[in-house]
Write an enzyme that holds these catalytic residues in place. Structure first.
Site, PDB file in Angstrom:
ATOM      1  N   TYR A  52       0.963  -1.125   0.002  1.00 60.85           N
ATOM      2  CA  TYR A  52       0.010  -0.008   0.005  1.00 60.85           C
ATOM      3  C   TYR A  52       0.829   1.342  -0.075  1.00 60.85           C
ATOM      4  O   TYR A  52       1.545   1.527   0.898  1.00 60.85           O
ATOM      5  CB  TYR A  52      -0.863   0.034   1.176  1.00 60.85           C
ATOM      6  CG  TYR A  52      -1.926  -1.239   1.250  1.00 60.85           C
ATOM      7  CD1 TYR A  52      -2.372  -1.859  -0.022  1.00 60.85           C
ATOM      8  CD2 TYR A  52      -2.417  -1.241   2.203  1.00 60.85           C
ATOM      9  CE1 TYR A  52      -3.245  -3.126   0.185  1.00 60.85           C
ATOM     10  CE2 TYR A  52      -3.741  -2.329   2.455  1.00 60.85           C
ATOM     11  CZ  TYR A  52      -3.995  -3.065   1.275  1.00 60.85           C
ATOM     12  OH  TYR A  52      -4.898  -4.084   1.441  1.00 60.85           O
ATOM     13  N   GLN A  86     -16.443  -0.259  -2.537  1.00 55.37           N
ATOM     14  CA  GLN A  86     -15.552   0.856  -2.944  1.00 55.37           C
ATOM     15  C   GLN A  86     -16.444   2.239  -3.037  1.00 55.37           C
ATOM     16  O   GLN A  86     -16.321   3.185  -3.823  1.00 55.37           O
ATOM     17  CB  GLN A  86     -14.900   0.834  -4.282  1.00 55.37           C
ATOM     18  CG  GLN A  86     -13.942  -0.532  -4.029  1.00 55.37           C
ATOM     19  CD  GLN A  86     -12.965  -0.686  -5.094  1.00 55.37           C
ATOM     20  OE1 GLN A  86     -12.679   0.395  -5.735  1.00 55.37           O
ATOM     21  NE2 GLN A  86     -12.398  -1.711  -5.367  1.00 55.37           N
ATOM     22  N   GLY A  87     -17.416   2.193  -2.268  1.00 45.39           N
ATOM     23  CA  GLY A  87     -18.376   3.411  -2.124  1.00 45.39           C
ATOM     24  C   GLY A  87     -19.707   3.171  -2.680  1.00 45.39           C
ATOM     25  O   GLY A  87     -20.640   3.902  -2.702  1.00 45.39           O
ATOM     26  N   THR A 125     -22.700   3.208  -0.321  1.00 43.90           N
ATOM     27  CA  THR A 125     -22.818   4.359   0.479  1.00 43.90           C
ATOM     28  C   THR A 125     -24.208   5.253  -0.022  1.00 43.90           C
ATOM     29  O   THR A 125     -24.613   5.914   0.958  1.00 43.90           O
ATOM     30  CB  THR A 125     -21.905   5.409   0.678  1.00 43.90           C
ATOM     31  OG1 THR A 125     -21.743   5.694  -0.669  1.00 43.90           O
ATOM     32  CG2 THR A 125     -20.458   4.433   1.073  1.00 43.90           C
ATOM     33  N   LYS A 142     -24.180   7.304  -1.799  1.00 50.44           N
ATOM     34  CA  LYS A 142     -23.375   8.828  -2.382  1.00 50.44           C
ATOM     35  C   LYS A 142     -23.437   9.104  -3.541  1.00 50.44           C
ATOM     36  O   LYS A 142     -23.885  10.378  -4.171  1.00 50.44           O
ATOM     37  CB  LYS A 142     -22.302   9.000  -1.794  1.00 50.44           C
ATOM     38  CG  LYS A 142     -21.425  10.122  -2.048  1.00 50.44           C
ATOM     39  CD  LYS A 142     -19.842  10.205  -1.643  1.00 50.44           C
ATOM     40  CE  LYS A 142     -19.129  11.360  -2.104  1.00 50.44           C
ATOM     41  NZ  LYS A 142     -17.722  11.280  -1.854  1.00 50.44           N
TER      42      LYS A 142
END
Length: 366
Positions: free
Chosen positions: A102, A256-257, A260, A262
């Site tokens: 990472y 990965q979202g 959400t 969003k």
């Protein structure tokens, strides 16, 4: 780049554990941070290792990321990661997942720096990972890599040390050696527990058996798992983990979202390489599931992300969502202290079954 960094870190790691411990003590806390304490119901054991961690971990993949995937130094930077770290301490979310690859070592370096600044090394459970790179062919390469990670982290040992993915091509015949190397890490006191990542059901059973012969439990198998990626339920991985007493650690528990809420069809999309995952067609496909999650969340004053994480907990897994800033960390913390009912879990399962699953990584099948 990674080769140079790994080599240099290995030389640093040659110093004794006593010196590593001294570095942590010399760089005592410069910022006072209170570490939150969670209820017993929000703690769990990693497999049968005896190591206790919160039922939710925090992923540090994005900290110092230099691949461009998460928008580091464009949408956020080191200060946001530092603030997220302080927020996770205050929330009691003390299990942090990182890896040597990472940020090509930056994630571990940042975490080590944050631990020294706050003097909280003894309060945090750090998990990091060994990368089976093509030139790493022997069991001894695993503890050497672990020592290099510990040097970047500034720690005498890590809570959990894992093989990041199965060896393939050049090192496809080294996988048994890597498991022996994990055993050496435990025997040498470099890790409290050892685990694997992206292992198939067959590999989980084989690793558990091999470690058991050395008197060491396989603590975990970290794989992708979420309401939009339930392959571990269908390919036998979750069953194999349960049979062997291994904790399934769920990475990308928010897809990965995508879970959400969003992002909407016709609206703004996330930064960089992730954007294609959020095309309008896909967003319309997942809308019914998000609506069900939203309705369940409203009854408790919870967000869709918190419902998605709680679903993972109710499935007996340990989700490790990433947090780039304190706001995201606050969202994660809101998934603690409550549980969906069995009926709600079944309803979410049914909604999920009607939606095409997201794509998995190729190394899950190696």
């Amino acid at each position: 780049m990674l080769t140079q960094r790994t080599s240099g870190s290995a030389r640093v790691a040659g110093r004794s554990q006593k010196n590593a411990r001294s570095r942590v003590q010399v760089r005592a806390a410069t910022t006072a941070v209170s570490v939150g304490k969670l209820a017993a119901t929000d703690m769990m054991e990693l497999g049968k290792s005896g190591v206790m961690v919160p039922v939710i971990g925090v992923g540090a993949w994005s900290w110092g990321d230099r691949s461009g995937y998460w928008g580091y130094e464009v949408e956020y930077g080191k200060e946001e990661s530092r603030a997220a770290f302080k927020a996770l301490l205050e929330a009691g979310l003390t299990h942090i997942d990182t890896a040597e690859v990472y940020g090509f070592g930056k994630s571990e370096e940042f975490l080590g720096e944050f631990l020294r600044e706050t003097g909280t090394a003894g309060s945090v459970q750090v998990a990091t990972k060994f990368a089976p790179l093509p030139w790493r062919l022997t069991a001894n390469s695993v503890p050497l890599a672990c020592k290099a990670s510990l040097a970047r982290l500034g720690l005498p040992k890590t809570t959990l040390y894992m093989q990041h993915w199965p060896g393939f091509l050049f090192n496809s015949f080294s996988n048994d050696a890597y498991i022996d190397g994990l055993a050496q890490c435990k025997q040498q006191g470099l890790a409290d527990a050892v685990g694997v990542s992206n292992f198939t059901a067959q590999r989980v059973r084989g690793a558990a058996k091999k470690l058991a012969a050395a008197g060491i439990p396989l603590a975990s198998n970290q794989v992708q798992y979420s309401l939009l990626y339930r392959a571990p339920e269908k390919n036998g991985v979750l069953e194999a983990c349960r049979e062997a007493g291994v904790t399934l650690v769920a990475y990308s528990p928010l897809c990965q979202g995508l879970l959400t809420g969003k992002y909407k069809a016709g609206g703004a999309k996330p930064f960089g390489p992730r954007a294609p995952l959020f095309n309008d067609s896909r967003l319309r496909e997942v809308a019914p599931l998000l609506s069900a999650m939203e309705a369940m969340g409203k009854e408790r004053g919870k967000s869709m992300a918190q419902v998605a994480l709680n679903w993972c907990i109710c499935k007996g897994t340990l989700p490790i969502p990433g947090a780039k800033n304190p706001k995201q960390l606050g969202e994660i913390a809101g998934a603690l202290g409550w549980r969906l009912s069995e009926g709600e879990v079944r309803e979410l399962d049914a909604q999920s079954d009607r939606i095409p699953q997201s794509l998995g990584a190729p190394f899950e099948n190696w």
